[in-house]
Design an enzyme around this catalytic site. Structure first.
Site, PDB file in Angstrom:
ATOM      1  N   LYS A   1      42.604  35.397  29.303  1.00 40.14           N
ATOM      2  CA  LYS A   1      44.052  35.625  29.233  1.00 40.14           C
ATOM      3  C   LYS A   1      44.600  35.476  27.819  1.00 40.14           C
ATOM      4  O   LYS A   1      45.553  36.156  27.448  1.00 40.14           O
ATOM      5  CB  LYS A   1      44.785  34.641  30.156  1.00 40.14           C
ATOM      6  CG  LYS A   1      44.562  34.895  31.642  1.00 40.14           C
ATOM      7  CD  LYS A   1      45.363  33.890  32.471  1.00 40.14           C
ATOM      8  CE  LYS A   1      44.808  33.716  33.862  1.00 40.14           C
ATOM      9  NZ  LYS A   1      45.268  34.680  34.835  1.00 40.14           N
TER      10      LYS A   1
ATOM     11  N   GLU B   1      52.456  28.560  27.990  1.00 42.52           N
ATOM     12  CA  GLU B   1      53.502  29.561  27.819  1.00 42.52           C
ATOM     13  C   GLU B   1      54.796  29.119  28.484  1.00 42.52           C
ATOM     14  O   GLU B   1      54.833  28.179  29.264  1.00 42.52           O
ATOM     15  CB  GLU B   1      53.051  30.937  28.341  1.00 42.52           C
ATOM     16  CG  GLU B   1      52.806  30.996  29.826  1.00 42.52           C
ATOM     17  CD  GLU B   1      52.192  32.331  30.270  1.00 42.52           C
ATOM     18  OE1 GLU B   1      51.486  32.987  29.476  1.00 42.52           O
ATOM     19  OE2 GLU B   1      52.415  32.704  31.435  1.00 42.52           O
TER      20      GLU B   1
ATOM     21  N   HIS C   1      50.931  30.546  44.106  1.00 38.40           N
ATOM     22  CA  HIS C   1      50.489  31.588  43.175  1.00 38.40           C
ATOM     23  C   HIS C   1      49.569  32.611  43.823  1.00 38.40           C
ATOM     24  O   HIS C   1      48.903  33.387  43.136  1.00 38.40           O
ATOM     25  CB  HIS C   1      49.809  30.995  41.935  1.00 38.40           C
ATOM     26  CG  HIS C   1      50.660  29.998  41.215  1.00 38.40           C
ATOM     27  ND1 HIS C   1      51.920  30.305  40.765  1.00 38.40           N
ATOM     28  CD2 HIS C   1      50.451  28.701  40.898  1.00 38.40           C
ATOM     29  CE1 HIS C   1      52.443  29.233  40.186  1.00 38.40           C
ATOM     30  NE2 HIS C   1      51.577  28.242  40.269  1.00 38.40           N
TER      31      HIS C   1
ATOM     32  N   GLU D   1      48.689  39.419  32.704  1.00 42.24           N
ATOM     33  CA  GLU D   1      47.252  39.682  32.606  1.00 42.24           C
ATOM     34  C   GLU D   1      46.980  41.079  33.132  1.00 42.24           C
ATOM     35  O   GLU D   1      47.840  41.692  33.779  1.00 42.24           O
ATOM     36  CB  GLU D   1      46.446  38.658  33.411  1.00 42.24           C
ATOM     37  CG  GLU D   1      46.668  38.734  34.917  1.00 42.24           C
ATOM     38  CD  GLU D   1      45.641  37.908  35.701  1.00 42.24           C
ATOM     39  OE1 GLU D   1      44.580  37.572  35.153  1.00 42.24           O
ATOM     40  OE2 GLU D   1      45.902  37.616  36.877  1.00 42.24           O
TER      41      GLU D   1
ATOM     42  N   ASN E   1      44.228  43.145  35.535  1.00 40.80           N
ATOM     43  CA  ASN E   1      43.093  43.065  36.445  1.00 40.80           C
ATOM     44  C   ASN E   1      42.361  44.401  36.378  1.00 40.80           C
ATOM     45  O   ASN E   1      42.927  45.444  36.689  1.00 40.80           O
ATOM     46  CB  ASN E   1      43.562  42.762  37.864  1.00 40.80           C
ATOM     47  CG  ASN E   1      44.144  41.359  37.958  1.00 40.80           C
ATOM     48  OD1 ASN E   1      43.672  40.439  37.300  1.00 40.80           O
ATOM     49  ND2 ASN E   1      45.183  41.194  38.749  1.00 40.80           N
TER      50      ASN E   1
ATOM     51  N   ARG F   1      40.244  46.261  37.916  1.00 41.43           N
ATOM     52  CA  ARG F   1      39.569  46.644  39.157  1.00 41.43           C
ATOM     53  C   ARG F   1      40.616  47.199  40.119  1.00 41.43           C
ATOM     54  O   ARG F   1      41.805  47.164  39.822  1.00 41.43           O
ATOM     55  CB  ARG F   1      38.941  45.401  39.790  1.00 41.43           C
ATOM     56  CG  ARG F   1      39.992  44.296  39.967  1.00 41.43           C
ATOM     57  CD  ARG F   1      39.545  43.173  40.831  1.00 41.43           C
ATOM     58  NE  ARG F   1      40.279  41.955  40.582  1.00 41.43           N
ATOM     59  CZ  ARG F   1      41.453  41.631  41.129  1.00 41.43           C
ATOM     60  NH1 ARG F   1      42.048  42.457  41.968  1.00 41.43           N
ATOM     61  NH2 ARG F   1      42.034  40.491  40.842  1.00 41.43           N
TER      62      ARG F   1
HETATM   63  P1  ADP Z   1      45.853  34.562  38.251  1.00 41.72           P
HETATM   64  O1  ADP Z   1      44.741  34.950  37.342  1.00 41.72           O
HETATM   65  O2  ADP Z   1      45.574  33.303  38.980  1.00 41.72           O
HETATM   66  O3  ADP Z   1      46.298  35.713  39.111  1.00 41.72           O
HETATM   67  P2  ADP Z   1      48.319  34.951  36.729  1.00 41.72           P
HETATM   68  O4  ADP Z   1      48.413  34.720  35.262  1.00 41.72           O
HETATM   69  O5  ADP Z   1      48.289  36.357  37.194  1.00 41.72           O
HETATM   70  O6  ADP Z   1      47.062  34.158  37.260  1.00 41.72           O
HETATM   71  O7  ADP Z   1      49.515  34.168  37.447  1.00 41.72           O
HETATM   72  C1  ADP Z   1      49.542  34.004  38.854  1.00 41.72           C
HETATM   73  C2  ADP Z   1      50.960  33.719  39.321  1.00 41.72           C
HETATM   74  O8  ADP Z   1      51.518  32.564  38.653  1.00 41.72           O
HETATM   75  C3  ADP Z   1      51.966  34.812  39.042  1.00 41.72           C
HETATM   76  O9  ADP Z   1      51.933  35.818  40.014  1.00 41.72           O
HETATM   77  C4  ADP Z   1      53.281  34.029  39.037  1.00 41.72           C
HETATM   78  O10 ADP Z   1      53.676  33.749  40.358  1.00 41.72           O
HETATM   79  C5  ADP Z   1      52.915  32.717  38.395  1.00 41.72           C
HETATM   80  N1  ADP Z   1      53.166  32.720  36.934  1.00 41.72           N
HETATM   81  C6  ADP Z   1      52.297  33.122  35.988  1.00 41.72           C
HETATM   82  N2  ADP Z   1      52.832  33.007  34.738  1.00 41.72           N
HETATM   83  C7  ADP Z   1      54.077  32.500  34.909  1.00 41.72           C
HETATM   84  C8  ADP Z   1      55.138  32.114  34.002  1.00 41.72           C
HETATM   85  N3  ADP Z   1      55.007  32.219  32.687  1.00 41.72           N
HETATM   86  N4  ADP Z   1      56.271  31.634  34.530  1.00 41.72           N
HETATM   87  C9  ADP Z   1      56.417  31.485  35.867  1.00 41.72           C
HETATM   88  N5  ADP Z   1      55.466  31.805  36.761  1.00 41.72           N
HETATM   89  C10 ADP Z   1      54.296  32.313  36.305  1.00 41.72           C
HETATM   90  P1  ADP Z   2      44.855  39.572  43.786  1.00 37.93           P
HETATM   91  O1  ADP Z   2      45.758  39.181  42.639  1.00 37.93           O
HETATM   92  O2  ADP Z   2      44.782  41.046  44.002  1.00 37.93           O
HETATM   93  O3  ADP Z   2      45.031  38.785  45.026  1.00 37.93           O
HETATM   94  P2  ADP Z   2      42.643  37.878  43.034  1.00 37.93           P
HETATM   95  O4  ADP Z   2      42.282  37.798  41.601  1.00 37.93           O
HETATM   96  O5  ADP Z   2      43.329  36.721  43.629  1.00 37.93           O
HETATM   97  O6  ADP Z   2      43.439  39.238  43.248  1.00 37.93           O
HETATM   98  O7  ADP Z   2      41.325  38.187  43.840  1.00 37.93           O
HETATM   99  C1  ADP Z   2      41.178  39.328  44.631  1.00 37.93           C
HETATM  100  C2  ADP Z   2      40.191  39.041  45.713  1.00 37.93           C
HETATM  101  O8  ADP Z   2      38.915  38.888  45.152  1.00 37.93           O
HETATM  102  C3  ADP Z   2      40.512  37.789  46.472  1.00 37.93           C
HETATM  103  O9  ADP Z   2      41.104  38.088  47.694  1.00 37.93           O
HETATM  104  C4  ADP Z   2      39.177  37.127  46.671  1.00 37.93           C
HETATM  105  O10 ADP Z   2      38.699  37.354  47.979  1.00 37.93           O
HETATM  106  C5  ADP Z   2      38.257  37.837  45.764  1.00 37.93           C
HETATM  107  N1  ADP Z   2      37.755  36.968  44.714  1.00 37.93           N
HETATM  108  C6  ADP Z   2      38.420  36.475  43.667  1.00 37.93           C
HETATM  109  N2  ADP Z   2      37.631  35.752  42.887  1.00 37.93           N
HETATM  110  C7  ADP Z   2      36.409  35.783  43.453  1.00 37.93           C
HETATM  111  C8  ADP Z   2      35.127  35.235  43.123  1.00 37.93           C
HETATM  112  N3  ADP Z   2      34.935  34.487  42.035  1.00 37.93           N
HETATM  113  N4  ADP Z   2      34.099  35.481  43.946  1.00 37.93           N
HETATM  114  C9  ADP Z   2      34.272  36.215  45.042  1.00 37.93           C
HETATM  115  N5  ADP Z   2      35.428  36.772  45.403  1.00 37.93           N
HETATM  116  C10 ADP Z   2      36.481  36.551  44.630  1.00 37.93           C
HETATM  117 MG    MG Z   3      47.124  37.444  38.509  1.00 40.35          MG
END
Ligand code: ADP
Ligand code: ADP
Ligand code: MG
Length: 642
Positions: free
Chosen positions: A116, A200, A234, A292, A294, A296
């Site tokens: 990130k 952040e 989250h 971030e 993703n 995929r």
């Molecule tokens: P992950 O890799 O676990 O998906 P993200 O960086 O996408 O992590 O953040 C997951 C969630 O955390 C976001 O969907 C949001 O709800 C919350 N979040 C992330 N960054 C912030 C921020 N700067 N302020 C408030 N909420 C945040």
């Molecule tokens: P989204 O933000 O679309 O929910 P996530 O990053 O939370 O995406 O993950 C998407 C899916 O991938 C999750 O529902 C989980 O089942 C799967 N997943 C995430 N991380 C892993 C991992 N390290 N190994 C296996 N499955 C994973």
């Molecule tokens: Mg995310």
């Protein structure tokens, strides 16, 4: 186009990919672990290859075994789905080194977005707005605390390698920073093997709005936004497209930023650029920041498909097969509104603990898209994500689509495990959500109301009465079961309800449950009870009743088994949830007192101490440290002292 591809995944996403392959005339190879030998994705694919044991590390994460399976079956390309190896650049390189095509972005693009902090630096350089914060390498606690002061509280600490909400801590005051940092780092080290964090600005009233992008390695387009603000810890719960309150101006700005992000890294295939949006003052083109990317296909991609009419998996295959992007941005448009709800096997009352179990019954209503990897009779095992299905609806307006979602959830039937179905249905009827007032804190604020236990009402009694009728042997419509009716009273004992009924005609009965009398009559569609039509399914001695999004299950009572169960209850210590047995602290023959520690389990990264329900002697230890057990598994048996 490819003739044959291998899908390096399981569950609903493997099935989803196979669906499109079938439509495109592409043959499919499934891979599976021992736990999934009979899974739906294996049954759907043209061929299947076993790749190892149930634990992901022994199967779905074994890149070399998956590549060998592709070579052995003559597959030309590998679709990674999501999770598992989908964002692993080393796997992409190994696939390509084996002369196969990876259906997704390049290893370099995945690496660029993998951490990130680096991704944020890269995006800032590409002119994409980024949440103000410290994304540097200096991990000294003093330095990070200084960065937090400079940013201004509240701040969010995030694991740079994070995912799934792990390693994330909101900090409101400088005094709490050091402890939050230590715990975020420890969690990040445990989950990702990388303790590095970034700090952040915590965005107030945050909304999560993400943009679907699609590239061919040179050029990219976007397929508009999804709002994923309805989250619990989250994690996304219900997603929708488009975002409520989105303006043309802000959509244009976010779309352009997402395309800039994708083109900056030569992105190929489907990807998602996630933004955090300040929802406190409405949506404004200067109020969104890159969070971030993703790299995929995302779990919630179907809502984009519903509003754009695009099959994203088809697009993935075409780009991977070498086609240049065939659309211009102006060719794409949004039609109507779509929602997706994630249906999980989880115990909402117990704090959303993941659950397991064999699905005695699973059915979805007509006219609704249900993406699922399981069928009636399949097992939700402790090895993988306990998702049962994604329920996806589309409508001409948000209000119509939301009403369809509520109805679709009401008509979804799951028996054999606890689920979050009622919670999802309550969310679909939440007033603020209905008005489009979404932010990531909505669920937490209203959690109590959304998960409240109801007092039994008329519908519950009608459902119990349906079970009583079923148990009395009166299940079918008038033509199906010729039954000799008598007006004599019949008493019915089920686990969960005792009823009394008498027939008032060949197709009419009075049923008493909870001391309340209900009139029932049957026609070609079955029984109508007090004006309701509960659906009844019986499997393995259990009567499951569905109505209005509720499920009630009643076991037929075998008087002998009941006596046994009562006697057993105090004697056998069972696993309260699926998990790992860490420690067994007693041995057979040992005397224990009520409250003594018997074993320690670990589930969801938490330890649970299991204690003796009464005084006694350990008769049998039925498990061992290191064992993975299902919920309800017998672990220790006690006996009365001789
Ligand atoms: P992950 O890799 O676990 O998906 P993200 O960086 O996408 O992590 O953040 C997951 C969630 O955390 C976001 O969907 C949001 O709800 C919350 N979040 C992330 N960054 C912030 C921020 N700067 N302020 C408030 N909420 C945040
Ligand atoms: P989204 O933000 O679309 O929910 P996530 O990053 O939370 O995406 O993950 C998407 C899916 O991938 C999750 O529902 C989980 O089942 C799967 N997943 C995430 N991380 C892993 C991992 N390290 N190994 C296996 N499955 C994973
Ligand atoms: Mg995310």
């Amino acid at each position: 186009m490819f003739r044959k591809i291998l899908i390096a995944n399981r569950g609903e996403i493997a099935c989803r990919v196979i669906d499109t392959c079938r439509r495109m005339g592409v043959a499919t190879v499934a891979v599976h672990s021992d736990a999934d030998a009979g899974a739906r994705h294996v049954a759907m694919a043209d061929e299947a290859v076993r790749i190892g044991g149930p634990a992901p590390a022994d199967s779905y994460l074994r890149g070399e075994a998956i590549i060998a399976a592709a070579q052995a079956t003559g597959a030309e390309a590998i679709h990674p789905g999501y999770g598992f190896l989908s964002e692993n650049p080393d796997f992409v390189e190994a696939v390509e080194a084996a002369g196969l095509v990876f259906i997704g972005p390049s290893a370099a693009a995945i690496r660029a977005m993998g951490l990130k902090d680096a991704a944020k630096r890269l995006m800032a350089e590409a002119g994409v707005p980024v949440v103000p914060g410290y994304h540097g390498d200096n991990q000294d606690p003093e330095h990070l605390a200084g960065a937090a002061d400079a940013i201004g509280y509240p701040v969010l600490i995030k694991a740079v390698a994070g995912g799934g909400g792990k390693g994330m801590r909101r900090v409101d005051r400088p005094a709490d920073f050091a402890a939050a940092l230590a715990s975020a780092q420890a969690e990040a080290r445990g989950a990702f093997g990388n303790a590095a964090v970034l700090v952040e600005k915590y965005v107030e009233k945050p909304r999560h709005i993400e943009v679907q992008v699609f590239g061919d390695g040179t050029r990219a387009v976007h397929l508009f936004e999804r709002d994923c603000s309805l989250q619990r810890r989250h994690q996304k719960v219900i997603e929708e497209a488009p975002a409520p309150g989105m303006t043309a101006e802000m959509r244009e700005a976010m779309g352009a930023a997402a395309v800039r992000a994708a083109e900056a890294i030569g992105y190929s295939g489907a990807g998602t650029v996630e933004f955090i949006v300040d929802g406190s003052r409405g949506l404004r083109p200067d109020g969104f920041w890159f969070m971030e990317m993703n790299t995929r296909l995302q779990v919630e991609h179907p809502v984009t498909e519903a509003v754009t009419g695009v099959d994203l998996v088809e697009w993935q295959l075409r780009v991977a097969a070498g086609e240049r992007l065939w659309v211009r941005q102006e060719d794409l448009a949004i039609t109507g509104h779509a929602f997706e709800a994630r249906l999980y096997a989880e115990d909402v009352a117990a704090g959303f603990l993941p659950a397991t179990g064999r699905l005695a019954h699973l059915a979805f209503p007509e006219g609704v898209r249900a993406d699922t990897g399981v069928r009636t009779g399949d097992t939700i095992s402790p090895w993988y994500d306990p998702m049962i299905a994604k329920v996806i609806v589309h409508g001409p307006t948000r209000a119509v689509a939301l009403a369809r979602l509520a109805r679709a959830l009401d008509q979804t039937q799951v028996a054999g495990t606890v689920t979050n179905l009622a919670f999802l249905a309550a969310l679909a009827r939440h007033e603020g959500f209905g008005r489009g007032e979404v932010d990531t804190g909505l669920i937490a604020r209203d959690l109590e109301a959304l998960t409240a236990e109801r007092e039994p009402d008329d519908l519950d009694r009608a459902m119990a009465a349906a079970a009583v009728l079923q148990a009395a042997g009166l299940p079918e419509g008038p033509l199906a079961g010729f039954s000799l009716w008598t007006p004599s009273r019949v008493r019915v004992e089920l686990d969960g309800v005792s009823g009394l009924l008498w027939m008032t005609g060949p197709d009419a009965a009075q049923v008493v449950v909870d001391g309340i009398e209900l009139a029932a009559c049957r026609d070609a569609q079955g029984w109508a009870i007090a004006g309701r039509r509960p659906q009844v399914v019986e499997a393995g001695g259990v009567i499951h009743v569905f109505a209005g999004g509720r499920t009630a299950s009643f076991r037929r009572v075998d008087p002998l088994a009941r006596a046994g169960a009562v006697a057993e209850a105090g004697n056998v210590t069972r696993a309260p949830m699926p998990g790992l047995v860490r420690e067994v602290t007693v041995t057979a023959g040992q005397r224990v007192a009520a409250g003594d520690r018997l074993a320690v389990m670990e589930a969801m990264k938490m330890e649970h101490v299991l204690t003796a329900a009464r005084d006694g002697v350990v008769a049998e230890v039925l498990t061992a440290p290191g064992a993975q057990v299902e919920a309800g598994a017998a672990l220790i048996r006690l006996e009365e002292e001789a």
